[in-house]
Structures are given as C-alpha cells and as structure tokens.
Write a protein that holds these residues in place. Structure first.
Motif, PDB file in Angstrom:
ATOM      1  N   MET A   1       0.841  -1.183   0.000  1.00  0.00           N
ATOM      2  CA  MET A   1       0.000   0.000   0.000  1.00  0.00           C
ATOM      3  C   MET A   1       0.880   1.238   0.000  1.00  0.00           C
ATOM      4  SD  MET A   1      -2.851   0.973   2.774  1.00  0.00           S
ATOM      5  CE  MET A   1      -3.203   2.655   3.096  1.00  0.00           C
ATOM      6  N   GLU A   2       0.641   2.118  -0.910  1.00  0.00           N
ATOM      7  CA  GLU A   2       1.388   3.368  -0.995  1.00  0.00           C
ATOM      8  C   GLU A   2       0.720   4.428  -0.135  1.00  0.00           C
ATOM      9  OE1 GLU A   2       4.253   4.100  -2.676  1.00  0.00           O
ATOM     10  OE2 GLU A   2       4.401   1.996  -3.177  1.00  0.00           O
ATOM     11  N   TYR A   3       1.447   5.513   0.087  1.00  0.00           N
ATOM     12  CA  TYR A   3       0.885   6.652   0.803  1.00  0.00           C
ATOM     13  C   TYR A   3      -0.225   7.283  -0.039  1.00  0.00           C
ATOM     14  CZ  TYR A   3       4.905   6.519   3.922  1.00  0.00           C
ATOM     15  OH  TYR A   3       5.839   6.136   4.841  1.00  0.00           O
ATOM     16  N   LEU A   4      -1.263   7.747   0.625  1.00  0.00           N
ATOM     17  CA  LEU A   4      -2.327   8.445  -0.091  1.00  0.00           C
ATOM     18  C   LEU A   4      -1.888   9.848  -0.486  1.00  0.00           C
ATOM     19  CD1 LEU A   4      -5.421   7.346   2.014  1.00  0.00           C
ATOM     20  CD2 LEU A   4      -4.632   6.446  -0.181  1.00  0.00           C
ATOM     21  N   SER A   5      -1.076  10.473   0.363  1.00  0.00           N
ATOM     22  CA  SER A   5      -0.623  11.827   0.098  1.00  0.00           C
ATOM     23  C   SER A   5       0.768  12.016   0.676  1.00  0.00           C
ATOM     24  CB  SER A   5      -1.594  12.818   0.742  1.00  0.00           C
ATOM     25  OG  SER A   5      -1.111  14.115   0.635  1.00  0.00           O
ATOM     26  N   LEU A   6       1.674  12.507  -0.136  1.00  0.00           N
ATOM     27  CA  LEU A   6       3.033  12.799   0.313  1.00  0.00           C
ATOM     28  C   LEU A   6       3.233  14.307   0.313  1.00  0.00           C
ATOM     29  CD1 LEU A   6       5.190  10.252  -1.679  1.00  0.00           C
ATOM     30  CD2 LEU A   6       4.925  10.332   0.775  1.00  0.00           C
ATOM     31  N   PRO A   7       4.083  14.812   1.204  1.00  0.00           N
ATOM     32  CA  PRO A   7       4.407  16.239   1.134  1.00  0.00           C
ATOM     33  C   PRO A   7       5.099  16.541  -0.201  1.00  0.00           C
ATOM     34  CG  PRO A   7       5.243  15.259   3.167  1.00  0.00           C
ATOM     35  CD  PRO A   7       4.745  14.144   2.304  1.00  0.00           C
ATOM     36  N   PRO A   8       4.931  17.733  -0.738  1.00  0.00           N
ATOM     37  CA  PRO A   8       5.615  18.074  -1.995  1.00  0.00           C
ATOM     38  C   PRO A   8       7.126  17.923  -1.857  1.00  0.00           C
ATOM     39  CG  PRO A   8       4.034  19.765  -1.397  1.00  0.00           C
ATOM     40  CD  PRO A   8       4.109  18.815  -0.236  1.00  0.00           C
ATOM     41  N   GLY A   9       7.745  17.353  -2.875  1.00  0.00           N
ATOM     42  CA  GLY A   9       9.197  17.189  -2.876  1.00  0.00           C
ATOM     43  C   GLY A   9       9.683  15.886  -2.266  1.00  0.00           C
ATOM     44  N   TYR A  10       8.766  14.958  -1.967  1.00  0.00           N
ATOM     45  CA  TYR A  10       9.135  13.680  -1.362  1.00  0.00           C
ATOM     46  C   TYR A  10       8.613  12.537  -2.218  1.00  0.00           C
ATOM     47  CZ  TYR A  10      10.485  16.281   2.757  1.00  0.00           C
ATOM     48  OH  TYR A  10      11.112  17.160   3.607  1.00  0.00           O
ATOM     49  N   LEU A  11       9.339  11.418  -2.210  1.00  0.00           N
ATOM     50  CA  LEU A  11       8.987  10.258  -3.018  1.00  0.00           C
ATOM     51  C   LEU A  11       9.055   8.979  -2.196  1.00  0.00           C
ATOM     52  CD1 LEU A  11      11.230  11.059  -6.119  1.00  0.00           C
ATOM     53  CD2 LEU A  11       8.762  11.389  -5.954  1.00  0.00           C
ATOM     54  N   THR A  12       8.223   8.016  -2.557  1.00  0.00           N
ATOM     55  CA  THR A  12       8.337   6.671  -1.989  1.00  0.00           C
ATOM     56  C   THR A  12       9.443   5.938  -2.741  1.00  0.00           C
ATOM     57  OG1 THR A  12       6.746   5.776  -3.552  1.00  0.00           O
ATOM     58  CG2 THR A  12       5.866   6.588  -1.448  1.00  0.00           C
ATOM     59  N   THR A  13       9.760   4.740  -2.315  1.00  0.00           N
ATOM     60  CA  THR A  13      10.789   3.945  -2.986  1.00  0.00           C
ATOM     61  C   THR A  13      10.423   3.694  -4.441  1.00  0.00           C
ATOM     62  OG1 THR A  13      11.369   2.883  -0.899  1.00  0.00           O
ATOM     63  CG2 THR A  13      12.092   1.782  -2.912  1.00  0.00           C
ATOM     64  N   SER A  14       9.189   3.294  -4.693  1.00  0.00           N
ATOM     65  CA  SER A  14       8.799   2.992  -6.074  1.00  0.00           C
ATOM     66  C   SER A  14       8.760   4.249  -6.940  1.00  0.00           C
ATOM     67  CB  SER A  14       7.460   2.264  -6.110  1.00  0.00           C
ATOM     68  OG  SER A  14       6.470   3.020  -5.469  1.00  0.00           O
ATOM     69  N   LEU A  15       8.313   5.357  -6.396  1.00  0.00           N
ATOM     70  CA  LEU A  15       8.304   6.605  -7.168  1.00  0.00           C
ATOM     71  C   LEU A  15       9.721   7.128  -7.413  1.00  0.00           C
ATOM     72  CD1 LEU A  15       5.277   8.494  -5.582  1.00  0.00           C
ATOM     73  CD2 LEU A  15       5.396   7.373  -7.810  1.00  0.00           C
ATOM     74  N   ALA A  16      10.596   6.953  -6.429  1.00  0.00           N
ATOM     75  CA  ALA A  16      11.991   7.362  -6.606  1.00  0.00           C
ATOM     76  C   ALA A  16      12.642   6.547  -7.720  1.00  0.00           C
ATOM     77  CB  ALA A  16      12.757   7.190  -5.300  1.00  0.00           C
ATOM     78  N   ALA A  17      12.343   5.255  -7.749  1.00  0.00           N
ATOM     79  CA  ALA A  17      12.888   4.396  -8.803  1.00  0.00           C
ATOM     80  C   ALA A  17      12.391   4.833 -10.175  1.00  0.00           C
ATOM     81  CB  ALA A  17      12.514   2.946  -8.528  1.00  0.00           C
ATOM     82  N   LEU A  18      11.115   5.146 -10.277  1.00  0.00           N
ATOM     83  CA  LEU A  18      10.567   5.626 -11.551  1.00  0.00           C
ATOM     84  C   LEU A  18      11.198   6.953 -11.965  1.00  0.00           C
ATOM     85  CD1 LEU A  18       6.753   4.885 -11.182  1.00  0.00           C
ATOM     86  CD2 LEU A  18       8.330   3.877 -12.824  1.00  0.00           C
ATOM     87  N   ALA A  19      11.456   7.819 -11.000  1.00  0.00           N
ATOM     88  CA  ALA A  19      11.992   9.148 -11.296  1.00  0.00           C
ATOM     89  C   ALA A  19      13.381   9.084 -11.918  1.00  0.00           C
ATOM     90  CB  ALA A  19      12.029   9.992 -10.026  1.00  0.00           C
ATOM     91  N   VAL A  20      14.188   8.104 -11.511  1.00  0.00           N
ATOM     92  CA  VAL A  20      15.560   8.039 -12.029  1.00  0.00           C
ATOM     93  C   VAL A  20      15.787   6.850 -12.958  1.00  0.00           C
ATOM     94  CG1 VAL A  20      16.574   9.360 -10.142  1.00  0.00           C
ATOM     95  CG2 VAL A  20      16.392   6.890  -9.930  1.00  0.00           C
TER      96      VAL A  20
END
Length: 70
Positions: A1-20
């Motif tokens: 389960m991922e976070y429903l809402s993250l503060p701006p400028g922060y990423l989860t592990t899966s989103l960080a992987a997608l970003a780079v």
C-alpha cells in the motif's frame, strides 16, 4: 500500500525508482550502501527527498571487492 498523500518534494521507494529509471531494489541498495538516505516514513515505507534521489543517481558509486567492471 502506498501513501495516499506525500508532502511536496518527497517520493516513496517505487516513485523514486521511476523518477531516475532504476528498479526499486536499486534504491534500497543505494540506502544500504550509504549513497541515499531516508528522510522519513516508516521502516517498511520510507520516503526520500527528490533532490537526494537525483543527487544519488549521479553520485560516484563505491565499488565492491570482486565486482565486475561494466
């Protein structure tokens, strides 16, 4: 389960992987090797700063003994 809402400028592990453009396992490996640091979240669901993830992508990676050159 991922976070429903993250503060701006922060990423989860899966989103960080997608970003780079790497696998989530690579993000976890960077944390284990000290290239990237967690900035919050829980032990099972860490979050990272976007700037830290981008810096880690371009950081020199320490080599391991016996590691093959690419």
């Amino acid at each position: 389960m991922e976070y429903l809402s993250l503060p701006p400028g922060y990423l989860t592990t899966s989103l960080a992987a997608l970003a780079v453009g790497v696998d989530p396992a690579t993000i976890r490996d960077w944390v284990r090797r000290g290239i990237l640091t967690r900035c919050g979240g829980t032990p099972m669901r860490p979050i990272y700063r976007v700037t830290d993830v981008l810096d880690a992508r371009h950081a020199a990676k320490p080599s391991r003994p016996g590691q093959r050159a690419r």
